[in-house]
Every structure is written in structure tokens, then in C-alpha cells.
Design a protein around this motif. Sequence first.
Motif, PDB file in Angstrom:
ATOM      1  N   MET A 131       0.824  -1.198   0.000  1.00 17.12           N
ATOM      2  CA  MET A 131       0.000   0.000   0.000  1.00 17.12           C
ATOM      3  C   MET A 131       0.859   1.250   0.000  1.00 17.12           C
ATOM      4  SD  MET A 131      -2.816   1.150   2.771  1.00 17.12           S
ATOM      5  CE  MET A 131      -4.187   2.015   2.097  1.00 17.12           C
ATOM      6  N   GLY A 132       1.968   1.270   0.732  1.00 17.84           N
ATOM      7  CA  GLY A 132       2.799   2.462   0.828  1.00 17.84           C
ATOM      8  C   GLY A 132       2.362   3.370   1.961  1.00 17.84           C
ATOM      9  N   ALA A 133       3.198   4.314   2.287  1.00 15.20           N
ATOM     10  CA  ALA A 133       2.922   5.250   3.380  1.00 15.20           C
ATOM     11  C   ALA A 133       1.893   6.291   2.949  1.00 15.20           C
ATOM     12  CB  ALA A 133       4.204   5.928   3.826  1.00 15.20           C
ATOM     13  N   SER A 134       1.247   6.880   3.934  1.00 15.83           N
ATOM     14  CA  SER A 134       0.243   7.912   3.675  1.00 15.83           C
ATOM     15  C   SER A 134       0.523   9.146   4.524  1.00 15.83           C
ATOM     16  CB  SER A 134      -1.159   7.409   4.046  1.00 15.83           C
ATOM     17  OG  SER A 134      -1.506   6.277   3.305  1.00 15.83           O
ATOM     18  N   GLY A 135       0.273  10.298   3.957  1.00 17.51           N
ATOM     19  CA  GLY A 135       0.333  11.535   4.722  1.00 17.51           C
ATOM     20  C   GLY A 135      -1.020  11.791   5.356  1.00 17.51           C
ATOM     21  N   TRP A 136      -1.017  12.442   6.496  1.00 17.39           N
ATOM     22  CA  TRP A 136      -2.261  12.778   7.193  1.00 17.39           C
ATOM     23  C   TRP A 136      -2.103  14.132   7.862  1.00 17.39           C
ATOM     24  CZ3 TRP A 136      -0.210  13.062  11.970  1.00 17.39           C
ATOM     25  CH2 TRP A 136       0.789  12.142  12.328  1.00 17.39           C
ATOM     26  N   GLU A 137      -3.229  14.789   8.111  1.00 18.00           N
ATOM     27  CA  GLU A 137      -3.216  16.088   8.777  1.00 18.00           C
ATOM     28  C   GLU A 137      -4.535  16.310   9.495  1.00 18.00           C
ATOM     29  OE1 GLU A 137      -2.693  19.180   5.876  1.00 18.00           O
ATOM     30  OE2 GLU A 137      -4.648  18.839   4.980  1.00 18.00           O
ATOM     31  N   TYR A 138      -4.454  17.037  10.606  1.00 18.45           N
ATOM     32  CA  TYR A 138      -5.624  17.324  11.421  1.00 18.45           C
ATOM     33  C   TYR A 138      -5.465  18.700  12.052  1.00 18.45           C
ATOM     34  CZ  TYR A 138      -5.741  12.215  11.302  1.00 18.45           C
ATOM     35  OH  TYR A 138      -5.728  10.913  10.900  1.00 18.45           O
ATOM     36  N   TYR A 139      -6.574  19.412  12.168  1.00 18.46           N
ATOM     37  CA  TYR A 139      -6.639  20.678  12.887  1.00 18.46           C
ATOM     38  C   TYR A 139      -7.534  20.458  14.098  1.00 18.46           C
ATOM     39  CZ  TYR A 139      -4.980  22.781   8.522  1.00 18.46           C
ATOM     40  OH  TYR A 139      -4.266  23.104   7.404  1.00 18.46           O
ATOM     41  N   VAL A 140      -7.082  20.897  15.253  1.00 15.63           N
ATOM     42  CA  VAL A 140      -7.900  20.811  16.470  1.00 15.63           C
ATOM     43  C   VAL A 140      -7.828  22.160  17.179  1.00 15.63           C
ATOM     44  CG1 VAL A 140      -7.539  18.323  16.716  1.00 15.63           C
ATOM     45  CG2 VAL A 140      -6.029  19.909  17.916  1.00 15.63           C
ATOM     46  N   PRO A 141      -8.833  22.492  17.983  1.00 13.46           N
ATOM     47  CA  PRO A 141      -8.772  23.749  18.733  1.00 13.46           C
ATOM     48  C   PRO A 141      -7.531  23.780  19.620  1.00 13.46           C
ATOM     49  CG  PRO A 141     -10.975  22.824  18.843  1.00 13.46           C
ATOM     50  CD  PRO A 141     -10.091  21.774  18.215  1.00 13.46           C
ATOM     51  N   TYR A 142      -6.966  24.958  19.779  1.00 15.19           N
ATOM     52  CA  TYR A 142      -5.756  25.116  20.594  1.00 15.19           C
ATOM     53  C   TYR A 142      -6.027  24.755  22.046  1.00 15.19           C
ATOM     54  CZ  TYR A 142      -1.962  27.112  23.245  1.00 15.19           C
ATOM     55  OH  TYR A 142      -0.913  27.272  24.125  1.00 15.19           O
ATOM     56  N   GLN A 143      -5.069  24.059  22.610  1.00 14.64           N
ATOM     57  CA  GLN A 143      -4.990  23.895  24.050  1.00 14.64           C
ATOM     58  C   GLN A 143      -3.514  23.786  24.400  1.00 14.64           C
ATOM     59  OE1 GLN A 143      -6.000  19.988  25.913  1.00 14.64           O
ATOM     60  NE2 GLN A 143      -7.074  19.639  23.987  1.00 14.64           N
ATOM     61  N   LYS A 144      -3.178  24.263  25.559  1.00 14.91           N
ATOM     62  CA  LYS A 144      -1.781  24.311  25.965  1.00 14.91           C
ATOM     63  C   LYS A 144      -1.175  22.916  26.109  1.00 14.91           C
ATOM     64  CE  LYS A 144       1.234  26.767  29.086  1.00 14.91           C
ATOM     65  NZ  LYS A 144       1.349  27.780  30.118  1.00 14.91           N
ATOM     66  N   ASP A 145      -1.962  21.957  26.579  1.00 14.37           N
ATOM     67  CA  ASP A 145      -1.488  20.593  26.789  1.00 14.37           C
ATOM     68  C   ASP A 145      -1.586  19.821  25.475  1.00 14.37           C
ATOM     69  OD1 ASP A 145      -1.024  17.932  27.499  1.00 14.37           O
ATOM     70  OD2 ASP A 145      -2.132  18.105  29.392  1.00 14.37           O
ATOM     71  N   VAL A 146      -0.482  19.794  24.729  1.00 14.18           N
ATOM     72  CA  VAL A 146      -0.467  19.175  23.409  1.00 14.18           C
ATOM     73  C   VAL A 146      -0.670  17.667  23.510  1.00 14.18           C
ATOM     74  CG1 VAL A 146       0.895  18.840  21.301  1.00 14.18           C
ATOM     75  CG2 VAL A 146       0.955  21.033  22.488  1.00 14.18           C
ATOM     76  N   ALA A 147      -0.136  17.030  24.549  1.00 13.70           N
ATOM     77  CA  ALA A 147      -0.326  15.588  24.724  1.00 13.70           C
ATOM     78  C   ALA A 147      -1.806  15.263  24.931  1.00 13.70           C
ATOM     79  CB  ALA A 147       0.510  15.082  25.891  1.00 13.70           C
ATOM     80  N   ALA A 148      -2.503  16.090  25.693  1.00 14.55           N
ATOM     81  CA  ALA A 148      -3.943  15.890  25.884  1.00 14.55           C
ATOM     82  C   ALA A 148      -4.684  16.090  24.565  1.00 14.55           C
ATOM     83  CB  ALA A 148      -4.478  16.833  26.954  1.00 14.55           C
ATOM     84  N   ALA A 149      -4.265  17.072  23.788  1.00 16.46           N
ATOM     85  CA  ALA A 149      -4.886  17.306  22.481  1.00 16.46           C
ATOM     86  C   ALA A 149      -4.683  16.096  21.572  1.00 16.46           C
ATOM     87  CB  ALA A 149      -4.316  18.567  21.840  1.00 16.46           C
ATOM     88  N   LEU A 150      -3.485  15.503  21.620  1.00 19.21           N
ATOM     89  CA  LEU A 150      -3.210  14.303  20.823  1.00 19.21           C
ATOM     90  C   LEU A 150      -4.146  13.170  21.243  1.00 19.21           C
ATOM     91  CD1 LEU A 150      -1.556  12.604  18.810  1.00 19.21           C
ATOM     92  CD2 LEU A 150       0.037  12.136  20.693  1.00 19.21           C
ATOM     93  N   GLU A 151      -4.290  12.940  22.523  1.00 24.21           N
ATOM     94  CA  GLU A 151      -5.169  11.871  23.010  1.00 24.21           C
ATOM     95  C   GLU A 151      -6.614  12.100  22.576  1.00 24.21           C
ATOM     96  OE1 GLU A 151      -4.871  10.959  27.171  1.00 24.21           O
ATOM     97  OE2 GLU A 151      -2.683  10.991  27.096  1.00 24.21           O
TER      98      GLU A 151
END
Length: 146
Positions: free
Chosen positions: A1-21
Amino acid sequence: MGASGWEYYVPYQKDVAAALEELQARVFREQDYYWSGDHPLSEDDPVPRPATIEELWEDEGVQEEGTHSILDMDRVLRPGEHPRVGAVRPVHPDEACRLTGTDVLTREHIEVIEALVEEGWSGRVAVLHDGAGRPSELYFWGISGD
């Protein structure tokens, strides 16, 4: 299949790890990822999607091919940590300035900063600002999957 690029926009929050979760939970819930069970070898042998992210990663196909999504990332690197497979690295202000001339990134800078992902199985995250220079979004992007 090969690799794929992905992108996401989420509302800002200071805790980036929490935003990732939170983003990963949303992507999983919305089934917005590649699942080899969606393409069974036989129509008589469909494979149901996993009920949890943990079950997803128990699947041998996912372990080998990934999900071609943010689900393939397992953490946000802290300042000073070296890049590694499966990690999201925040854009450093020096990188932003070098590429765009400013460390106050906006959506207009996306095309330029996307080049910061050079290797598969890695991701980046940038704080994007509104017209007044206030943080407004987090932009996650990367490449994963085989």
C-alpha cells in the motif's frame, strides 16, 4: 500500500499531549483510519473493527501496516528529546523562523512547514495563530503506514 500523509486541525490547548489523546479518540470513534479488515480476502470473511484502540493494536496487520493516521503516533516529544518513530515533535520557534520568518505561525504557513516531516512513521505539531496573533489551533501532520 505504501505510506500515507495525514493532517488534522484541532482547537488550541496548551497541553499538546492531551490534544493528541483527544484527537486519537475522535479519529478512532469516527473510524477515520485504515483498517485491513475493511478489505477482507473474501466477502464471506469480514473482520469487524476493534472496539478499543488497544484491540486495534493487537491486530497483526495494524502492527505491520499501521493505520495511516494519527493513531500511529504514540506520544508527543518533550523539548530536548530526540525524534523517534511513532512520535509527534512540536515545531520549535527557531524552525518556524528559519522557514517562515516568524514564530507566530498561521494557516498561511502550512505549505512551508509541511516539509518538516521528512521521514515516515513520524509526525509534527504546530501552534497556529489567529489574525491577532493569539493561539487558535493545533495542526498535527505526518506520514505513516506501509
